[in-house]
Design a protein around this motif. Structure first.
Motif, PDB file in Angstrom:
ATOM      1  N   ALA A   1      12.196  -4.724   7.139  1.00  0.00           N
ATOM      2  CA  ALA A   1      12.522  -3.776   7.943  1.00  0.00           C
ATOM      3  C   ALA A   1      14.376  -4.175   7.551  1.00  0.00           C
ATOM      4  O   ALA A   1      14.870  -2.944   7.078  1.00  0.00           O
ATOM      5  CB  ALA A   1      12.970  -4.865   9.822  1.00  0.00           C
ATOM      6  N   ASP A   2      14.402  -4.967   6.268  1.00  0.00           N
ATOM      7  CA  ASP A   2      15.664  -4.400   5.632  1.00  0.00           C
ATOM      8  C   ASP A   2      15.229  -3.870   4.485  1.00  0.00           C
ATOM      9  O   ASP A   2      15.984  -3.107   4.170  1.00  0.00           O
ATOM     10  CB  ASP A   2      15.563  -6.290   4.853  1.00  0.00           C
ATOM     11  N   TRP A   3      13.970  -3.533   4.640  1.00  0.00           N
ATOM     12  CA  TRP A   3      13.971  -2.914   3.148  1.00  0.00           C
ATOM     13  C   TRP A   3      13.755  -0.596   3.647  1.00  0.00           C
ATOM     14  O   TRP A   3      13.312  -0.382   3.089  1.00  0.00           O
ATOM     15  CB  TRP A   3      12.903  -3.522   2.625  1.00  0.00           C
ATOM     16  N   ALA A   4      13.821  -0.761   4.902  1.00  0.00           N
ATOM     17  CA  ALA A   4      13.295   0.362   5.202  1.00  0.00           C
ATOM     18  C   ALA A   4      12.703   0.648   5.725  1.00  0.00           C
ATOM     19  O   ALA A   4      12.269   1.956   4.593  1.00  0.00           O
ATOM     20  CB  ALA A   4      14.535   0.621   5.563  1.00  0.00           C
ATOM     21  N   VAL A   5      11.295  -0.278   5.224  1.00  0.00           N
ATOM     22  CA  VAL A   5       9.748   0.183   4.641  1.00  0.00           C
ATOM     23  C   VAL A   5       8.897   0.074   5.882  1.00  0.00           C
ATOM     24  O   VAL A   5       8.694  -1.006   6.844  1.00  0.00           O
ATOM     25  CB  VAL A   5       9.405  -0.648   3.527  1.00  0.00           C
ATOM     26  N   GLU A   6       8.354   0.852   6.316  1.00  0.00           N
ATOM     27  CA  GLU A   6       6.702   1.608   7.459  1.00  0.00           C
ATOM     28  C   GLU A   6       5.716   1.259   6.777  1.00  0.00           C
ATOM     29  O   GLU A   6       5.030   1.633   5.737  1.00  0.00           O
ATOM     30  CB  GLU A   6       7.051   2.857   8.594  1.00  0.00           C
ATOM     31  N   GLY A   7       4.507   0.518   7.673  1.00  0.00           N
ATOM     32  CA  GLY A   7       3.845   1.362   7.330  1.00  0.00           C
ATOM     33  C   GLY A   7       2.462   0.300   6.627  1.00  0.00           C
ATOM     34  O   GLY A   7       1.182  -0.064   6.333  1.00  0.00           O
ATOM     35  N   PHE A   8       3.392  -1.307   6.848  1.00  0.00           N
ATOM     36  CA  PHE A   8       2.292  -1.975   6.213  1.00  0.00           C
ATOM     37  C   PHE A   8       2.238  -2.932   7.771  1.00  0.00           C
ATOM     38  O   PHE A   8       2.590  -4.213   7.302  1.00  0.00           O
ATOM     39  CB  PHE A   8       3.434  -2.902   5.190  1.00  0.00           C
ATOM     40  N   GLU A   9       1.668  -2.817   8.552  1.00  0.00           N
ATOM     41  CA  GLU A   9       2.122  -3.313   9.919  1.00  0.00           C
ATOM     42  C   GLU A   9       0.453  -3.894  10.205  1.00  0.00           C
ATOM     43  O   GLU A   9       0.691  -5.309  11.044  1.00  0.00           O
ATOM     44  CB  GLU A   9       3.044  -2.111  10.913  1.00  0.00           C
ATOM     45  N   LEU A  10      -0.042  -3.773   9.404  1.00  0.00           N
ATOM     46  CA  LEU A  10      -1.741  -3.971   9.439  1.00  0.00           C
ATOM     47  C   LEU A  10      -1.963  -5.181   8.560  1.00  0.00           C
ATOM     48  O   LEU A  10      -2.534  -6.579   8.592  1.00  0.00           O
ATOM     49  CB  LEU A  10      -2.619  -3.228   9.920  1.00  0.00           C
ATOM     50  N   ALA A  11      -2.304  -4.491   7.023  1.00  0.00           N
ATOM     51  CA  ALA A  11      -3.083  -5.583   6.715  1.00  0.00           C
ATOM     52  C   ALA A  11      -2.194  -6.811   5.944  1.00  0.00           C
ATOM     53  O   ALA A  11      -2.547  -7.665   5.849  1.00  0.00           O
ATOM     54  CB  ALA A  11      -3.232  -4.343   5.419  1.00  0.00           C
ATOM     55  N   ALA A  12      -0.839  -5.999   5.813  1.00  0.00           N
ATOM     56  CA  ALA A  12      -0.036  -7.321   5.203  1.00  0.00           C
ATOM     57  C   ALA A  12       0.235  -8.084   6.153  1.00  0.00           C
ATOM     58  O   ALA A  12       0.122  -9.275   5.410  1.00  0.00           O
ATOM     59  CB  ALA A  12       1.372  -6.639   4.839  1.00  0.00           C
ATOM     60  N   PRO A  13       0.481  -8.199   7.064  1.00  0.00           N
ATOM     61  CA  PRO A  13       0.594  -9.260   8.471  1.00  0.00           C
ATOM     62  C   PRO A  13      -0.447 -10.801   7.861  1.00  0.00           C
ATOM     63  O   PRO A  13      -0.559 -11.377   7.569  1.00  0.00           O
ATOM     64  CB  PRO A  13       1.254  -8.854   9.822  1.00  0.00           C
ATOM     65  N   GLN A  14      -2.107  -9.504   7.716  1.00  0.00           N
ATOM     66  CA  GLN A  14      -3.566 -10.385   7.829  1.00  0.00           C
ATOM     67  C   GLN A  14      -3.822 -11.018   6.727  1.00  0.00           C
ATOM     68  O   GLN A  14      -4.039 -12.242   6.568  1.00  0.00           O
ATOM     69  CB  GLN A  14      -4.489  -9.668   7.893  1.00  0.00           C
TER      70      GLN A  14
END
Length: 171
Positions: free
Chosen positions: A27-40
Motif C-alpha cells: 500500500a505504501d508503494w501504491a502497488v496492486e496485483g499481489f493480493e493472492l500469491a505474495a501473502p500465501q
C-alpha cells in the motif's frame, strides 16, 4: 526499487504480522496485483521459520520491475524439505505451494542461518484453476516423481535471491 524489512519473533502469531507488513508495504508503494500469491508464499515461509527454525526471523521485501522478491531469513541451518504426505493430510504442502505460486525460489545458506526466497509476479500471471480438477492437482502435488525428487509437475528452484552465495533446491 522499494524495499522494506521487519524482524519478527519465533511465534506462530507473528505470521499474521508478517502478512500485515506485506500488505502495508504494498500500500505504501501504491502497488496492486499481489493480493493472492505474495501473502500465501509469505505465510508459508514465515510459518516455516516460526515453526521449524524456532528462531526470530526477518522478512525482507523488494519490488523490482513488476516482481516482488520475498525473503525470510532465520538462524537455523536446517534447509526446508519437500514433504510427501497423503492427499488427505492437513499439513506438508508449504514448499509445494511456494513452488506453484512463485516464478522462482531458492535457499541461500549463511554463517548465521539461511534465507529462503521466492520471486512472485503479479496475480494476473497466475494460472486459472478449474476446481473440478482439484483432486487431480492435489494428487500431482502429493505424488513424488519417478526420479524420487520433486512431485510431478513441480518446478525446480533456481538461484537468484538478493544475498550472496546460493544453495538452490534441484530435483
Amino acid at each position: 526499487m522499494p524495499e522494506a524489512s521487519l524482524t519478527l519473533p519465533a511465534d506462530l502469531s507473528s505470521v499474521s504480522q508478517a502478512r500485515n507488513f506485506l500488505r502495508h508495504a504494498l500500500a505504501d508503494w501504491a502497488v496492486e496485483g499481489f493480493e493472492l500469491a505474495a501473502p500465501q508464499v509469505l505465510t508459508e515461509l514465515a510459518t516455516n521459520a516460526a515453526l521449524h527454525a524456532r528462531s526470530a526471523y526477518t522478512v525482507h521485501l523488494l519490488l523490482d520491475d513488476g516482481h516482488l522478491l520475498v525473503e525470510v531469513s532465520d538462524s537455523s541451518p536446517m534447509m526446508p524439505q519437500q514433504r510427501h504426505y497423503g492427499t488427505g493430510a492437513t499439513t506438508g504442502r508449504g514448499i509445494a505451494l511456494v513452488e506453484a505460486l512463485s516464478e522462482a525460489w531458492g535457499v541461500e545458506s549463511s554463517p548465521t542461518g539461511k534465507t529462503v526466497w521466492c520471486r512472485v509476479g503479479s496475480d494476473d500471471g497466475l494460472p486459472d484453476f478449474d476446481l473440478d480438477d482439484a483432486d487431480e492437482i492435489d494428487d500431482d502435488i502429493a505424488r513424488p516423481s519417478a526420479r524420487g525428487g520433486r512431485p510431478v509437475g513441480a518446478r525446480p528452484a533456481t538461484t537468484g535471491g538478493r544475498a550472496g552465495a546460493s544453495l538452490a533446491f534441484a530435483a
